[in-house]
Design a protein around this motif. Structure first.
Motif, PDB file in Angstrom:
ATOM      1  N   THR A  92      -7.561  13.498  -1.255  1.00 19.98           N
ATOM      2  CA  THR A  92      -7.721  13.199  -2.156  1.00 19.98           C
ATOM      3  C   THR A  92      -8.068  14.976  -2.549  1.00 19.98           C
ATOM      4  OG1 THR A  92      -9.700  11.994  -0.872  1.00 19.98           O
ATOM      5  CG2 THR A  92      -9.814  13.017  -3.544  1.00 19.98           C
ATOM      6  N   GLU A  93      -8.598  15.869  -2.188  1.00 20.85           N
ATOM      7  CA  GLU A  93      -8.108  16.678  -2.527  1.00 20.85           C
ATOM      8  C   GLU A  93      -7.262  17.425  -2.673  1.00 20.85           C
ATOM      9  OE1 GLU A  93     -10.935  19.051  -0.239  1.00 20.85           O
ATOM     10  OE2 GLU A  93     -12.949  18.295  -0.728  1.00 20.85           O
ATOM     11  N   ASP A  94      -5.815  17.070  -1.985  1.00 17.51           N
ATOM     12  CA  ASP A  94      -4.795  17.862  -2.089  1.00 17.51           C
ATOM     13  C   ASP A  94      -3.931  17.500  -3.490  1.00 17.51           C
ATOM     14  OD1 ASP A  94      -1.897  18.504  -1.335  1.00 17.51           O
ATOM     15  OD2 ASP A  94      -1.770  17.345   0.125  1.00 17.51           O
ATOM     16  N   PRO A 106       1.023  -1.412   0.014  1.00 23.67           N
ATOM     17  CA  PRO A 106      -0.163   0.069  -0.166  1.00 23.67           C
ATOM     18  C   PRO A 106       0.806   1.424  -0.473  1.00 23.67           C
ATOM     19  CG  PRO A 106       0.286  -0.907   2.282  1.00 23.67           C
ATOM     20  CD  PRO A 106       0.620  -1.810   0.786  1.00 23.67           C
ATOM     21  N   THR A 107       2.102   1.209   0.868  1.00 27.55           N
ATOM     22  CA  THR A 107       3.192   2.279   1.007  1.00 27.55           C
ATOM     23  C   THR A 107       3.602   2.922  -0.800  1.00 27.55           C
ATOM     24  OG1 THR A 107       3.363   2.527   2.696  1.00 27.55           O
ATOM     25  CG2 THR A 107       5.144   3.387   1.814  1.00 27.55           C
ATOM     26  N   LEU A 108       4.000   1.341  -1.225  1.00 26.27           N
ATOM     27  CA  LEU A 108       4.265   1.660  -2.593  1.00 26.27           C
ATOM     28  C   LEU A 108       3.223   2.334  -3.854  1.00 26.27           C
ATOM     29  CD1 LEU A 108       7.110  -0.859  -2.730  1.00 26.27           C
ATOM     30  CD2 LEU A 108       7.978   1.741  -2.501  1.00 26.27           C
ATOM     31  N   ARG A 109       2.439   1.981  -3.653  1.00 24.03           N
ATOM     32  CA  ARG A 109       1.192   2.251  -4.820  1.00 24.03           C
ATOM     33  C   ARG A 109       0.588   3.577  -4.187  1.00 24.03           C
ATOM     34  NH1 ARG A 109      -5.141   2.071  -4.193  1.00 24.03           N
ATOM     35  NH2 ARG A 109      -5.392   1.395  -6.445  1.00 24.03           N
ATOM     36  N   GLU A 110       1.194   4.625  -3.211  1.00 25.73           N
ATOM     37  CA  GLU A 110       0.754   5.747  -3.115  1.00 25.73           C
ATOM     38  C   GLU A 110       2.243   6.816  -3.599  1.00 25.73           C
ATOM     39  OE1 GLU A 110      -1.986   7.017  -1.787  1.00 25.73           O
ATOM     40  OE2 GLU A 110      -2.771   5.436  -1.755  1.00 25.73           O
ATOM     41  N   LEU A 111       3.489   5.942  -3.416  1.00 22.26           N
ATOM     42  CA  LEU A 111       4.731   6.686  -3.724  1.00 22.26           C
ATOM     43  C   LEU A 111       4.989   7.145  -4.863  1.00 22.26           C
ATOM     44  CD1 LEU A 111       7.564   7.959  -2.446  1.00 22.26           C
ATOM     45  CD2 LEU A 111       7.592   6.053  -1.688  1.00 22.26           C
ATOM     46  N   ALA A 112       4.945   5.371  -5.386  1.00 27.46           N
ATOM     47  CA  ALA A 112       5.256   5.556  -7.254  1.00 27.46           C
ATOM     48  C   ALA A 112       5.051   5.985  -8.282  1.00 27.46           C
ATOM     49  CB  ALA A 112       4.883   3.684  -7.441  1.00 27.46           C
TER      50      ALA A 112
END
Length: 276
Positions: A248-250, A124-130
């Protein structure tokens, strides 16, 4: 009827077997129970309704009644253990056995992506970071992770995420998030997420050593009733939705955070424990 290895709930498989036989002929719960050697004419329905469990002997009788052979019997045994085991360790071991059987026979268990996704905090971390690091190598992404993770582990996670359809990789090597998400049966999902919560709780403990400006820990100990517990849970759910909306808005995301919302008992309910 679907192949047995496409099931993870043995009760669902038994019910589908019953419905299929009933559709093709005059098949009843009494006949199903008799085929399995049970004296109660409604026993199989009681099991399928979740009001009773299959014993070790019952598993063998039921498998024979449904005409299971070879690896199908082995898979059915593991599926019963997965559904009836009380500990997460036994459930996970049974699920891994189901995966092994299915893989050997070149069939994919539908819920396996759930376990793979939650198997490590890296996924889940890399799904956000990549997507935040276009053009970055696995080694560069690894340096951004806290705690330490190797470039090889990052590469492994990225390969899984793209294969599972959770990340999309363009021709130039950049990643974007897919809208799809990992889903599975209720029991499989609960088991997988419980494992993830345990791992994230361990990471939260380590994060206590970070500067206060980079982490926020608060807590309160209080007495509650069943009614106030339900109201608090609703408030936590609403808080979680608001947090997701803010993120989500960021449009200027530059870091990946984990938010744990935890509410758990520190005592038994009064009146439940004997004072003898």
């Amino acid at each position: 009827m679907k192949p047995i290895v496409e099931y993870t709930d043995y009760r669902k498989y038994m019910r589908d077997f019953y419905e299929e036989r009933k559709r093709l002929s005059a098949f009843s719960w009494k006949e199903f129970s008799n085929l399995a050697g049970f004296s109660s004419c409604s026993y199989m329905k009681v099991v399928c309704d979740g009001k009773s469990k299959l014993s070790r002997v019952g598993v063998e009788r039921t498998a024979q009644a449904m005409g299971l052979v070879g690896f199908e019997v082995e898979y059915f045994r593991a599926m019963v253990v997965f559904s009836q085991a009380e500990s997460d360790e036994k459930k996970k071991a049974a699920f891994e056995q189901m995966r092994s059987i299915a893989k050997y026979h070149k069939v994919r268990v539908l819920e396996e992506d759930v376990f793979d996704y939650y198997d490590s905090w890296r996924n889940p971390t890399l799904r956000e970071l990549a997507p935040l690091m276009p053009g970055a190598t696995p080694g560069e992404m690894a340096k951004m992770c806290y705690p330490y993770v190797s470039a090889a582990d990052v590469q492994k996670s990225l390969q899984f995420l793209t294969k599972a359809g959770l990340l999309l990789r363009s021709e130039d090597g950049n990643y974007t998030q897919a809208e799809s998400f990992v889903t599975g049966s209720t029991e499989a999902t609960r088991l997988a997420i419980r494992g993830a919560h345990r791992e994230m709780a361990g990471l939260a403990e380590k994060a206590l050593d970070l500067p206060v400006a980079e982490r926020n820990f608060t807590g309160v100990t209080l007495g509650v009733s069943e009614d106030s517990y339900g109201r608090i849970v609703k408030e936590l759910d609403e808080c979680r939705r608001k947090i997701i909306a803010i993120a989500t808005e960021d449009k200027n995301i530059n870091q990946v955070y984990r938010v744990n919302l935890q509410l758990f008992p520190l005592t038994h309910k009064t009146g439940e424990v004997s004072h003898d």
